[in-house]
Structure formats: structure tokens, C-alpha cells
Write a protein that holds these residues in place. Structure first.
Motif, PDB file in Angstrom:
ATOM      1  N   ALA A  98      52.531  67.373   1.916  1.00 43.46           N
ATOM      2  CA  ALA A  98      52.532  68.316   3.035  1.00 43.46           C
ATOM      3  C   ALA A  98      52.790  67.657   4.383  1.00 43.46           C
ATOM      4  O   ALA A  98      53.463  68.239   5.234  1.00 43.46           O
ATOM      5  N   TRP A 143      56.552  66.605   4.896  1.00 42.03           N
ATOM      6  CA  TRP A 143      57.369  67.805   5.013  1.00 42.03           C
ATOM      7  C   TRP A 143      56.951  68.644   6.214  1.00 42.03           C
ATOM      8  O   TRP A 143      57.463  69.744   6.422  1.00 42.03           O
ATOM      9  N   LEU A 187      54.354  70.350   6.825  1.00 39.38           N
ATOM     10  CA  LEU A 187      53.717  71.624   6.528  1.00 39.38           C
ATOM     11  C   LEU A 187      52.322  71.679   7.131  1.00 39.38           C
ATOM     12  O   LEU A 187      51.801  72.762   7.395  1.00 39.38           O
ATOM     13  N   ILE A 188      51.721  70.499   7.315  1.00 44.51           N
ATOM     14  CA  ILE A 188      50.424  70.371   7.970  1.00 44.51           C
ATOM     15  C   ILE A 188      50.480  69.160   8.892  1.00 44.51           C
ATOM     16  O   ILE A 188      51.328  68.289   8.736  1.00 44.51           O
TER      17      ILE A 188
END
Length: 119
Positions: free
Chosen positions: A22, A25, A27-28
Motif C-alpha cells: 500500500a 502504491w 494507497l496509504i
């Protein structure tokens, strides 16, 4: 009892691999695990594409540990061998993510010890 504990550790370890996917990428975001494009304790810069590829490897490891927990529960005969393979793969990822992934080394050793204890 040890068999059930191993199932739990496999699932938990699989979930613990998810930030490795994550964060690269994006995402977080995490103060404990900041976005970096370097591996091996900052020695090698692999760039955005490289860190995303490593992130995919973390996701594969996460899925593998969770799937292997299921296969252990199902009593599939090849599971123990694949758990050992997943641990080796995870240790390689931990080396790439060192020092952020140092606790993963301990978790992998615990999985191997539990695997040996459940023979």
C-alpha cells in the motif's frame, strides 16, 4: 493447539505484508513506514517503478500467507513445503525493506519454529 496458533500467525503475517504494497502504491501514508524509492537500507535507489514492483511482491506474499493458512486448515499435503517457500520469499522482502521490515524477520523465524513444532 499449535496448529491453530500457526493458522493465526500466518493470517496475521499476511496482513502485516499489506503496508509493503500500500505504501509504494501510495494507497496509504504512514509515518512509521514512509514512502521511499530505495531498498537494502537505502543503498539502492530503484525509482518509482521499481518500488511499485517491490510493492507487488509484498502483495503476493500477503496473499500467499493468507492462502497458505487456508490450505493448512484444509489439510492439503503440500502446504508445509509452500509455507517454507513463502517464508524464504518474505525474508528476501524483509532484506529489501530493511530496517523497516526487521520485525518481519522475527515473524518469519517464529513461523518456521511453529511449523517445525507441528510436525
Amino acid at each position: 493447539m499449535m496448529h491453530l496458533a500457526l493458522l493465526g500467525v500466518l493470517v496475521a503475517h499476511g496482513i502485516a505484508h499489506l503496508p509493503g504494497f500500500a505504501v509504494p502504491w501510495r494507497l496509504i501514508t504512514s509515518t512509521e513506514l514512509p514512502y521511499r524509492t530505495t531498498v537494502l537500507a537505502g543503498r539502492i535507489d530503484i525509482g518509482d517503478a521499481g518500488v511499485r514492483a517491490v510493492g507487488l511482491a509484498w502483495a503476493v506474499a500477503a496473499a500467499a500467507f493468507i492462502a497458505l493458512a487456508w490450505s493448512l486448515w484444509a489439510g492439503l499435503p503440500w502446504t508445509r513445503t509452500l509455507i517454507a517457500c513463502a517464508v524464504v520469499f518474505s525474508l528476501v522482502l524483509c532484506a529489501a525493506g530493511w530496517p523497516d521490515a526487521r520485525i518481519g524477520v522475527a515473524a518469519n523465524i517464529l513461523i518456521l519454529a511453529m511449523l517445525a513444532a507441528t510436525r
